[in-house]
Design a protein around this motif. Structure first.
Motif, short mmCIF file in Angstrom:
data_model
loop_
_atom_site.label_atom_id
_atom_site.label_comp_id
_atom_site.label_asym_id
_atom_site.label_seq_id
_atom_site.Cartn_x
_atom_site.Cartn_y
_atom_site.Cartn_z
N ASN A 92 -1.92 14.77 -14.68
CA ASN A 92 -1.58 13.63 -15.46
C ASN A 92 -0.20 13.09 -14.76
O ASN A 92 0.71 13.57 -14.81
CB ASN A 92 -1.26 13.72 -16.90
CG ASN A 92 -2.54 14.20 -17.62
OD1 ASN A 92 -3.56 13.21 -17.97
ND2 ASN A 92 -2.58 15.43 -18.00
N MET A 93 -0.50 11.92 -13.97
CA MET A 93 0.49 11.26 -13.23
C MET A 93 0.10 10.09 -12.44
O MET A 93 -1.08 9.94 -12.40
CB MET A 93 1.40 12.39 -12.14
CG MET A 93 0.47 12.65 -10.93
SD MET A 93 1.16 13.51 -9.73
CE MET A 93 -0.21 13.66 -8.50
N THR A 94 1.25 9.37 -11.78
CA THR A 94 1.02 8.22 -11.16
C THR A 94 1.56 8.55 -9.73
O THR A 94 2.63 9.02 -9.64
CB THR A 94 1.58 7.01 -11.62
OG1 THR A 94 0.89 6.68 -12.99
CG2 THR A 94 1.45 5.71 -10.99
N ALA A 95 0.65 8.21 -9.00
CA ALA A 95 1.17 8.57 -7.21
C ALA A 95 0.99 7.03 -6.74
O ALA A 95 -0.15 6.49 -6.74
CB ALA A 95 0.24 9.58 -6.77
N VAL A 96 2.00 6.60 -6.24
CA VAL A 96 1.96 5.44 -5.53
C VAL A 96 2.14 5.61 -3.89
O VAL A 96 3.24 6.32 -3.75
CB VAL A 96 3.26 4.67 -5.96
CG1 VAL A 96 3.05 3.26 -5.08
CG2 VAL A 96 2.93 4.11 -7.37
N GLN A 97 1.27 5.10 -3.24
CA GLN A 97 1.11 5.54 -1.87
C GLN A 97 1.61 4.31 -0.88
O GLN A 97 1.12 3.21 -1.00
CB GLN A 97 -0.27 5.81 -1.37
CG GLN A 97 -0.47 5.94 0.27
CD GLN A 97 -1.93 5.96 0.42
OE1 GLN A 97 -2.85 5.31 -0.16
NE2 GLN A 97 -2.39 6.55 1.49
N THR A 98 2.40 4.17 -0.17
CA THR A 98 2.89 3.05 0.93
C THR A 98 2.47 3.62 2.19
O THR A 98 2.83 4.60 2.56
CB THR A 98 4.36 2.60 0.59
OG1 THR A 98 4.47 2.46 -0.54
CG2 THR A 98 4.83 1.59 1.52
N GLU A 99 1.99 2.67 3.15
CA GLU A 99 1.49 3.08 4.46
C GLU A 99 1.90 1.84 5.39
O GLU A 99 1.87 0.92 4.98
CB GLU A 99 0.18 3.45 4.46
CG GLU A 99 -0.63 2.28 4.17
CD GLU A 99 -2.01 2.71 3.80
OE1 GLU A 99 -2.35 3.88 3.39
OE2 GLU A 99 -3.12 1.76 3.89
N ASN A 100 2.07 2.38 6.46
CA ASN A 100 2.23 1.39 7.51
C ASN A 100 1.75 1.82 9.05
O ASN A 100 2.36 3.11 9.31
CB ASN A 100 3.80 1.15 7.70
CG ASN A 100 4.11 -0.13 8.94
OD1 ASN A 100 4.20 0.10 10.18
ND2 ASN A 100 4.32 -1.03 8.40
N ILE A 101 1.19 1.25 9.76
CA ILE A 101 0.56 1.52 11.19
C ILE A 101 1.02 0.80 11.85
O ILE A 101 0.91 -0.39 11.97
CB ILE A 101 -1.07 1.56 10.97
CG1 ILE A 101 -1.64 2.66 9.98
CG2 ILE A 101 -1.43 2.04 12.32
CD1 ILE A 101 -2.78 2.34 9.67
N LYS A 102 1.55 1.34 13.14
CA LYS A 102 2.12 0.31 14.27
C LYS A 102 1.33 0.71 15.58
O LYS A 102 1.15 2.17 15.98
CB LYS A 102 3.50 0.59 14.51
CG LYS A 102 4.22 -0.21 13.53
CD LYS A 102 5.78 -0.34 13.76
CE LYS A 102 6.61 -1.16 12.96
NZ LYS A 102 7.77 -1.25 13.20
N ILE A 103 0.84 -0.17 16.37
CA ILE A 103 0.22 0.42 17.60
C ILE A 103 0.58 -0.66 18.61
O ILE A 103 0.92 -1.85 18.42
CB ILE A 103 -1.33 0.18 17.51
CG1 ILE A 103 -1.85 1.01 16.28
CG2 ILE A 103 -2.09 0.31 18.82
CD1 ILE A 103 -3.35 0.48 16.09
#
Length: 321
Positions: A124-135
């Motif tokens: 029981n929890m909340t997980a917030v994912q932030t992502e960034n991709i650079k090419i």
């Protein structure tokens, strides 16, 4: 026409390396790869790779990763692990955790492992994912078209976020692509939190530096991973695989409409993991930094193309309980 087709091969190689490779790779355990936070990436000056070599010399310093969360010591004592000659952890010993800055490399790794593995078992929890991709495509078979290829590639990059709400182990929420999390069939944090579907099991043998610091009521553990290189024939970087994940470049040819990948060399100059743990011993933030560069070659019918590129995959997870 040949010029245009070769440019298309460059685009295919670039997108393949940074997206389709992760689609099939261990980082997302044959799902998809994402990243977080903006990083200025210094491209490698070297664009030629030896596909038979297990490592690639570089002229680049290790990336610097800083945590936006202040850190201090958890209320419970930390557990230190010693490493055997085979590079595996052995029986633990305990020591006071009054000053995290004095912790050994083995102790930092053990503390990070404990927190990261524990969050994978949370129901029981909340997980917030932030992502960034650079090419950045540094070179392709038709030099005059490199800027055009880069323009196309940039359509696939950028920053996105997702939220996973776990209730009794079942996830709800929205993925980075806007689809419902339920469509993924996620029933455990282990399925989405890196390293996916496995424990955090890197050892001292794969770590160049490990440190801890305190401030307030949190502790921040920083682990820097050794440089690694892979080829099409040997696509697994063991240290990155144990801590974050990797691109599995050996399983992608059948996904590229008639194109055959003939060479795929990846270089990981120095990844890092930053784990922030609160006073209760729970992981509240996980930051993953995966800079990389690579070279690939492919053929499409009678034409051939190649491309070299550099970039970064960054990912941040924030947890509330």
């Amino acid at each position: 026409m040949k010029k245009q087709v070769t440019a298309i091969i460059c685009v295919i190689l670039s997108v393949w390396f940074f997206f389709m490779g992760f689609e099939l790779g261990s980082y997302r355990e044959k799902k998809n790869f994402k990243a977080s936070q903006t990083q200025v990436f210094q491209p490698m000056s070297q664009t030629n790779y030896n596909s038979q070599s297990s490592s690639v010399p570089i002229d680049q310093t290790q990336p610097t990763v800083t945590s936006s969360t202040e850190a201090t010591v958890p209320s419970e004592p930390l557990t230190a692990y010693t490493e055997s000659t085979a590079g595996q952890t052995t029986a633990p010993t305990t020591r006071p955790a009054a000053d995290p800055a004095s912790m050994s490399k083995a102790e930092v790794i053990a503390a990070a492992k404990k927190a990261i593995d524990a969050v994978k078992s949370e129901q029981n929890m909340t997980a917030v994912q932030t992502e960034n991709i650079k090419i950045t495509v540094n070179d392709c078979s038709v030099p005059s078209l490199t800027s055009i290829v880069n323009g196309i590639v940039q359509r696939f990059t950028g920053e996105k976020s997702a939220t996973y709400k776990f209730v009794n182990g079942q996830a709800t929420g929205v993925r980075p692509d806007g689809k419902e999390v339920e469509d993924e069939g996620v029933v455990s944090p282990t399925q989405v939190i890196p390293p996916k579907d496995r424990t955090f099991d890197i050892t001292e043998a794969g770590v160049t530096e490990a440190s801890a610091k305190k401030s307030g009521t949190d502790t921040v553990y920083t682990i820097r991973i050794k440089e690694e290189s892979t080829t099409l024939q040997n696509p697994v970087p063991p240290f990155n695989a144990a801590a974050i994940g990797y691109l599995d470049l050996s399983k992608i040819s059948d996904k590229i409409n008639g194109a055959e990948i003939t060479e795929a060399n990846m270089h990981y100059p120095g990844s890092s993991v930053v784990a922030t743990v609160n006073a209760a011993g729970k992981l509240v933030k996980l930051e993953l930094n995966l800079p990389m560069d690579g070279y690939g070659a492919a053929s499409l019918k009678v034409l051939k193309g190649n491309a070299s590129f550099s970039g970064s995959m960054l990912e941040t997870w924030s947890f509330t309980y």
